[in-house]
Motif scaffolding. Structure first.
Motif, short mmCIF file in Angstrom:
data_model
loop_
_atom_site.label_atom_id
_atom_site.label_comp_id
_atom_site.label_asym_id
_atom_site.label_seq_id
_atom_site.Cartn_x
_atom_site.Cartn_y
_atom_site.Cartn_z
N MET A 19 0.82 -1.14 0.00
CA MET A 19 0.00 0.00 0.00
C MET A 19 0.86 1.19 0.00
O MET A 19 1.35 1.51 -1.04
N ALA A 20 1.16 1.90 1.04
CA ALA A 20 1.95 3.10 0.84
C ALA A 20 2.95 2.83 -0.24
O ALA A 20 3.01 3.49 -1.26
N SER A 21 3.70 1.85 -0.03
CA SER A 21 4.57 1.32 -1.06
C SER A 21 4.36 -0.18 -0.99
O SER A 21 4.46 -0.76 0.07
N PRO A 22 4.03 -0.84 -2.08
CA PRO A 22 3.74 -2.26 -1.98
C PRO A 22 4.91 -3.00 -1.35
O PRO A 22 6.05 -2.73 -1.63
N THR A 23 4.59 -3.93 -0.49
CA THR A 23 5.63 -4.67 0.20
C THR A 23 5.98 -5.95 -0.52
O THR A 23 5.32 -6.35 -1.46
N ALA A 24 7.03 -6.61 -0.10
CA ALA A 24 7.59 -7.67 -0.94
C ALA A 24 7.17 -9.07 -0.54
O ALA A 24 6.71 -9.32 0.55
N SER A 64 -9.51 -5.31 -11.51
CA SER A 64 -8.94 -3.97 -11.70
C SER A 64 -9.71 -3.21 -12.76
O SER A 64 -9.99 -2.01 -12.61
N LEU A 65 -10.06 -3.88 -13.85
CA LEU A 65 -10.83 -3.22 -14.91
C LEU A 65 -12.23 -2.87 -14.43
O LEU A 65 -12.77 -1.80 -14.77
N LYS A 125 -5.37 5.32 -14.57
CA LYS A 125 -4.76 4.73 -15.76
C LYS A 125 -3.35 4.22 -15.46
O LYS A 125 -2.94 3.16 -15.95
N TRP A 126 -2.62 4.97 -14.62
CA TRP A 126 -1.27 4.55 -14.25
C TRP A 126 -1.31 3.27 -13.43
O TRP A 126 -0.48 2.36 -13.64
N HIS A 127 -2.25 3.15 -12.50
CA HIS A 127 -2.36 1.93 -11.70
C HIS A 127 -2.62 0.72 -12.61
O HIS A 127 -2.03 -0.35 -12.42
N LEU A 128 -3.51 0.89 -13.59
CA LEU A 128 -3.79 -0.21 -14.51
C LEU A 128 -2.55 -0.60 -15.31
O LEU A 128 -2.29 -1.79 -15.55
N ALA A 129 -1.77 0.39 -15.70
CA ALA A 129 -0.58 0.11 -16.50
C ALA A 129 0.57 -0.43 -15.65
O ALA A 129 1.28 -1.35 -16.07
N HIS A 130 0.75 0.13 -14.47
CA HIS A 130 1.87 -0.31 -13.62
C HIS A 130 1.72 -1.76 -13.20
O HIS A 130 2.70 -2.52 -13.21
N GLN A 160 -3.65 -6.30 -6.07
CA GLN A 160 -4.70 -6.02 -5.09
C GLN A 160 -4.38 -4.77 -4.27
O GLN A 160 -5.28 -3.99 -3.95
N GLN A 161 -3.11 -4.57 -3.96
CA GLN A 161 -2.73 -3.34 -3.25
C GLN A 161 -3.04 -2.12 -4.10
O GLN A 161 -3.54 -1.10 -3.59
N HIS A 162 -2.76 -2.22 -5.39
CA HIS A 162 -3.03 -1.07 -6.27
C HIS A 162 -4.52 -0.88 -6.52
O HIS A 162 -4.94 0.25 -6.83
N GLN A 163 -5.32 -1.92 -6.38
CA GLN A 163 -6.76 -1.73 -6.46
C GLN A 163 -7.25 -0.83 -5.33
O GLN A 163 -8.10 0.05 -5.55
N GLU A 164 -6.71 -1.03 -4.15
CA GLU A 164 -7.08 -0.14 -3.03
C GLU A 164 -6.57 1.27 -3.28
O GLU A 164 -7.29 2.25 -3.05
N LEU A 165 -5.34 1.38 -3.74
CA LEU A 165 -4.79 2.70 -4.04
C LEU A 165 -5.60 3.40 -5.12
O LEU A 165 -5.82 4.62 -5.07
N LEU A 166 -6.05 2.66 -6.12
CA LEU A 166 -6.86 3.25 -7.17
C LEU A 166 -8.11 3.90 -6.59
O LEU A 166 -8.47 5.04 -6.94
#
Length: 428
Positions: free
Chosen positions: A1-6, A28-29, A52-57, A150-156
């Motif tokens: 989340m803040a920064s995705p963890t590993a 995501s879509l 758009k960036w979240h989808l691409a990243h 999934q982390q970026h879905q929340e960020l989106l």
């Protein structure tokens, strides 16, 4: 989340998660179906990214770490995308500066969807043709890619909320709202926990991020933890008592921050003639007094705890309290898309999971014996272990099934745009 963890994919993870991979990609879509191309392009602040960036990243992640190295004959959709959609991986080369992601009007949102389709087609081909050895080697990376997306879905969702909050029309993200019967928050009940040497951190089978381990012993003093989150009603009392203007309630950095930024209420709160309103994914709504307060910084959470003559729990205390509980609650799968009062039928036991991320008193630092992974995925987590605070429990925007008791989220103490709240603790 803040920064995705590993990742620290356990060796026991054997089954290739193909079904979950493609379901996650579709989700995501689905989250962007109601967004215009303009909605998906604008960046409202440096900490947020365009949809758009979240989808691409998240697509770049599969391309850079799986397809490029493991899919024979794979041809990238665009070499330029390796520069545009890298986030912070130094080992992967130069990248477009984060504060200027909103300036990338090209490629269009439609081209980004084409990019996703190109990568998904290659992933499907790889999954269907990989032999047992390659499947075993790819499974941990694919698992990481799923959790990363999934982390970026929340960020989106949280980034769209911040964007729409800047719009004077206060638009709604969701065209349909799940109707939930009114429900009063439960009363003040507390659970007591014995002190002693307790084991915390992830161990055993299953997926976990590397910052959740190694499992280790922690010394816990006897403590008590509130059985629910702090509510908006209580926060209104905090505000009415003039807490935002009482210097002795605040850490020095917090006092400087609230005065520099002019904070006098949680983020997204607007005072109108008929009372306080809060921007939500359903537009501007009256503040629900029984719902958990959210969109507050660590500084505000710490000041409230001091005002209430309590304190924030440490992350070790929080994990001890969550041990053995089913990690379910009001996450994105409920369809609520907002924090709900304690005891609501969509929530879990003691409101420990979902609704809002809970600030703890613990700084984000490595567990004893922590070592980052080698290569690019080693940048996923360890280098962020400085100047941030740990949050636990997940939120109403967290992907379904994504959270667990050992999960460590982390943000800087001034951050507020995520669904962040608090729970009180005290010494027994």
């Amino acid at each position: 989340m803040a920064s995705p963890t590993a990742i620290k994919a356990d060796a026991a993870v054997q089954e290739f998660p193909a079904e979950r991979l493609f379901e996650t990609r579709k989700q995501s879509l689905r989250l962007t179906e109601n967004l215009s191309d303009a909605d998906q392009t604008v960046q409202s602040m440096d900490d947020a990214s365009p949809a758009k960036w979240h989808l691409a990243h998240t697509t770049w992640f599969f391309e850079a770490f799986i397809l490029r190295d493991h899919a024979p004959g794979y041809r990238p959709f665009s070499e330029d995308f390796f520069y545009l959609f890298n986030s912070y991986y130094e080992n992967e080369g130069e990248r477009h500066p984060r504060p200027f992601r909103g300036m990338v009007t090209r490629p269009s949102a439609a081209e980004v969807r084409d990019y996703r389709a190109h990568v998904d087609e290659a992933l499907e081909k790889l999954v269907s043709t990989a032999d047992d050895d390659l499947t075993a080697r790819l499974a941990p990376l694919v698992e990481l890619g799923i959790h990363h997306e999934q982390q970026h879905q929340e960020l989106l969702l949280t980034d769209i909320l911040h964007l729409f909050a800047q719009n004077p029309l206060y638009p709604s993200y969701s065209v349909t709202e799940r109707k939930i019967a009114p429900h009063e928050a439960t009363g003040d009940t507390w659970s007591s926990f014995d002190g002693g040497i307790r084991r915390i951190g992830h161990e055993g089978a299953g997926f976990f991020y590397d910052n959740e381990g190694p499992a280790h012993d922690a010394l816990i003093r006897p403590f008590r933890l509130a059985d629910r989150l702090v509510t908006n009603r209580e926060w209104l009392e905090f505000m009415a008592d003039g807490a935002y203007s009482i210097a002795t309630l605040w850490l020095s950095d917090g006092w400087a921050t609230i005065n520099r930024e002019g904070w006098r209420a949680p983020l997204y709160w607007r005072e109108r003639k008929d009372g306080w309103h809060q921007m939500s994914l359903y537009g501007l709504r009256p503040v629900d007094p029984d719902a958990p307060v959210c969109h507050i910084s660590y500084y505000e959470a710490e000041a409230f705890a001091r005002w209430a003559c309590k304190r924030l729990p440490t992350e070790a205390e929080w994990e001890v309290a969550a041990e053995g509980l089913n990690p379910r609650g009001n996450t994105v799968g409920t369809g609520a898309l907002r924090a709900l009062p304690a005891g609501h039928p969509l929530g879990g036991e003691r409101q420990m999971f979902g609704d809002v991320w809970e600030w703890t008193a613990s700084s984000y630092s490595p567990y004893p014996g922590f070592k980052p992974a080698e290569g690019a995925v080693g940048e996923y987590n360890g280098k962020f272990m400085i100047n941030q605070m740990v949050l636990r429990g997940g939120s109403c925007a967290t992907a379904e099934g994504h959270i667990r008791a050992t999960y460590r989220n982390f943000f800087y103490p001034h951050h507020r745009w995520q669904f962040m709240g608090l729970r009180l603790a005290e010494d027994a």
